[in-house]
Design an enzyme around this catalytic site. Sequence first.
Site, PDB file in Angstrom:
ATOM      1  N   ARG A  88       0.811  -1.215   0.000  1.00 22.09           N
ATOM      2  CA  ARG A  88       0.000   0.000   0.000  1.00 22.09           C
ATOM      3  C   ARG A  88       0.841   1.260   0.000  1.00 22.09           C
ATOM      4  O   ARG A  88       0.304   2.358  -0.106  1.00 22.09           O
ATOM      5  CB  ARG A  88      -0.936   0.006   1.207  1.00 22.09           C
ATOM      6  CG  ARG A  88      -2.067  -0.998   1.081  1.00 22.09           C
ATOM      7  CD  ARG A  88      -3.130  -0.774   2.126  1.00 22.09           C
ATOM      8  NE  ARG A  88      -4.235  -1.689   1.969  1.00 22.09           N
ATOM      9  CZ  ARG A  88      -5.329  -1.675   2.718  1.00 22.09           C
ATOM     10  NH1 ARG A  88      -5.444  -0.774   3.677  1.00 22.09           N
ATOM     11  NH2 ARG A  88      -6.304  -2.545   2.526  1.00 22.09           N
ATOM     12  N   ARG A 156     -19.352  -2.601   7.438  1.00 25.61           N
ATOM     13  CA  ARG A 156     -18.110  -2.294   8.138  1.00 25.61           C
ATOM     14  C   ARG A 156     -18.090  -0.848   8.588  1.00 25.61           C
ATOM     15  O   ARG A 156     -18.588   0.043   7.909  1.00 25.61           O
ATOM     16  CB  ARG A 156     -16.912  -2.560   7.217  1.00 25.61           C
ATOM     17  CG  ARG A 156     -16.569  -4.023   7.113  1.00 25.61           C
ATOM     18  CD  ARG A 156     -15.555  -4.352   6.036  1.00 25.61           C
ATOM     19  NE  ARG A 156     -14.604  -3.312   5.710  1.00 25.61           N
ATOM     20  CZ  ARG A 156     -13.757  -3.395   4.691  1.00 25.61           C
ATOM     21  NH1 ARG A 156     -13.765  -4.464   3.914  1.00 25.61           N
ATOM     22  NH2 ARG A 156     -12.905  -2.444   4.436  1.00 25.61           N
ATOM     23  N   ARG A 167     -10.411   7.548   3.753  1.00 23.81           N
ATOM     24  CA  ARG A 167      -9.666   6.448   3.129  1.00 23.81           C
ATOM     25  C   ARG A 167      -9.220   6.810   1.714  1.00 23.81           C
ATOM     26  O   ARG A 167      -8.126   6.438   1.280  1.00 23.81           O
ATOM     27  CB  ARG A 167     -10.510   5.178   3.121  1.00 23.81           C
ATOM     28  CG  ARG A 167     -10.806   4.626   4.509  1.00 23.81           C
ATOM     29  CD  ARG A 167     -11.748   3.449   4.450  1.00 23.81           C
ATOM     30  NE  ARG A 167     -11.104   2.288   3.853  1.00 23.81           N
ATOM     31  CZ  ARG A 167     -11.764   1.261   3.325  1.00 23.81           C
ATOM     32  NH1 ARG A 167     -13.083   1.273   3.269  1.00 23.81           N
ATOM     33  NH2 ARG A 167     -11.100   0.238   2.829  1.00 23.81           N
TER      34      ARG A 167
END
Length: 210
Positions: A88, A156, A167
């Site tokens: 990532r 979630r 995000r």
Amino acid sequence: MKIIFLGAPGAGKGTQADRTALRLGIPTISTGAIIRAALANGTEMGQKAKQFIERGALVPDDVVIGIIRERLAESDCKDGFILDGFPRTVPQAIALDAMGVKLDAVLSIEVSDEEILGRMTGRRVCAKCGTSYHIATLPAKDGVHCDKCGTELTVRADDAPEVVKSRLEVYHSTTEPLKDYYAKVGNLRLVDGIGTVDEISERTLKALGV
């Protein structure tokens, strides 16, 4: 084949990674699923990761790299694998290179931020096995329980709108630079992530030449 799937959260890379893995007969290694399992089981690593996951931030490199190193050493990875959610960051990519991993392809599923924000509110996930669904594009058979294990599906915490925006900001600042990193190596392949799951799968396999 040894493949990495890239894409913003909600781009559909997990679904395409799973489909591609089934087609090629190799395992999908999802760091998100591994970390969520540790979180559900209350392990030390899961507790450490919890504060980062719930606000949409990245889990520290040393934790993630350790997980990946152990997983790639397992016997089912000897003929290839798909990495979903790792690397990532560019430092993680450098760490992967240092492990001696030679990649065949890096696929980036391309979807706009606006499209992703619209998708996330419909996502549902199985807390037990990690399988993801979507109420519009990839629903469970009864809309409530996981098709694989029967566990009731949940939303979630990191799919809340404000967390999704956070995000996406993290993705653009820390993960998207991987596209340049792998483009320089010559194994980056872009896949249009708009359309039906089957259409995107067809583009994905074409990009891989299979």
